[in-house]
Design an enzyme around this catalytic site. Structure first.
Site, PDB file in Angstrom:
ATOM      1  N   PHE A 120       0.817  -1.222   0.000  1.00  0.00           N
ATOM      2  CA  PHE A 120       0.000   0.000   0.000  1.00  0.00           C
ATOM      3  C   PHE A 120       0.845   1.264   0.000  1.00  0.00           C
ATOM      4  O   PHE A 120       0.366   2.330  -0.386  1.00  0.00           O
ATOM      5  CB  PHE A 120      -0.975   0.001   1.180  1.00  0.00           C
ATOM      6  CG  PHE A 120      -0.367   0.408   2.488  1.00  0.00           C
ATOM      7  CD1 PHE A 120      -0.475   1.715   2.933  1.00  0.00           C
ATOM      8  CD2 PHE A 120       0.327  -0.511   3.275  1.00  0.00           C
ATOM      9  CE1 PHE A 120       0.083   2.102   4.144  1.00  0.00           C
ATOM     10  CE2 PHE A 120       0.876  -0.141   4.470  1.00  0.00           C
ATOM     11  CZ  PHE A 120       0.771   1.175   4.916  1.00  0.00           C
ATOM     12  N   THR A 121       2.105   1.189   0.394  1.00  0.00           N
ATOM     13  CA  THR A 121       2.932   2.394   0.481  1.00  0.00           C
ATOM     14  C   THR A 121       3.196   3.026  -0.889  1.00  0.00           C
ATOM     15  O   THR A 121       3.622   4.177  -0.951  1.00  0.00           O
ATOM     16  CB  THR A 121       4.273   2.126   1.201  1.00  0.00           C
ATOM     17  OG1 THR A 121       5.055   1.206   0.439  1.00  0.00           O
ATOM     18  CG2 THR A 121       4.041   1.602   2.603  1.00  0.00           C
TER      19      THR A 121
END
Length: 146
Positions: free
Chosen positions: A79-80
Site C-alpha cells: 500500500f505504500t
C-alpha cells in the site's frame, strides 16, 4: 492501481522467517490499490503484467512477455506505493484503498494473471514481509492505471 515491476532472475518473500512465495526468472511486482480502483483496473493490470514485453528475444531486444518465456510472477501487496511524500516529513496514505477493497482487488489480479497460465506466487496480504530479489538488467517499470 500502482505497480513497480522488476524483471528478476529470482525473488522470494518471507514472513516470520518462512518462505511464502518464491520464483526464478520472471517478474517481481509490488502492487498497491487506490481508493478509486475497481475491476477495470484489476483487469488492465493483470493483462499488462502477463503480456508486457520486457524480456529479451534472440536478438537481445525486449520483445517477449512472461508468458512467452514461461516465467513466473511474484506479486506482493504494498500500500505504500500510494503514499504521498510531497508535504511534511511523514507520508500520507489517503489515496490508498481501505484494506477490504484492496484485498479483494489484489486477489482478483492474482486470479486473472493465473487465468493466463502464468505461475503466480504471492506474499501475504497486510503482513510484514522480507522481500529478496536479483533484478535482471536492472529493468524496473512503474505502472499506474489512473
Amino acid at each position: 492501481m500502482r505497480a513497480v515491476i522488476q524483471r528478476v532472475a529470482g525473488a522470494r518473500v518471507e514472513v516470520g522467517g518462512r518462505i511464502v512465495g518464491q520464483i526464478d526468472n520472471g517478474l517481481l511486482v509490488y502492487l498497491s490499490v487506490g481508493v478509486n480502483d475497481g475491476l477495470r483496473d484489476a483487469q488492465f493490470t493483470a493483462d499488462k503484467l502477463a503480456n508486457l514485453r520486457i524480456f529479451a528475444d534472440k536478438a537481445g531486444k525486449m520483445n517477449l512477455s512472461v508468458i512467452d518465456t514461461g516465467g513466473s510472477i511474484l506479486l506482493v501487496s504494498n500500500f505504500t506505493l500510494h503514499g504521498d511524500c510531497r508535504k511534511g516529513r511523514r507520508p500520507g496514505f489517503d489515496a490508498a484503498a481501505e484494506p477490504a477493497l484492496a484485498r479483494r482487488l489484489y486477489e482478483k489480479v492474482i486470479e486473472l494473471i493465473a487465468a493466463n497460465g502464468v505461475n503466480v506466487q504471492t506474499g501475504i496480504f497486510a503482513e510484514h514481509m522480507q522481500v529478496s530479489s536479483t533484478n535482471d538488467g536492472p529493468i524496473t517499470f512503474l505502472l499506474d492505471t489512473q
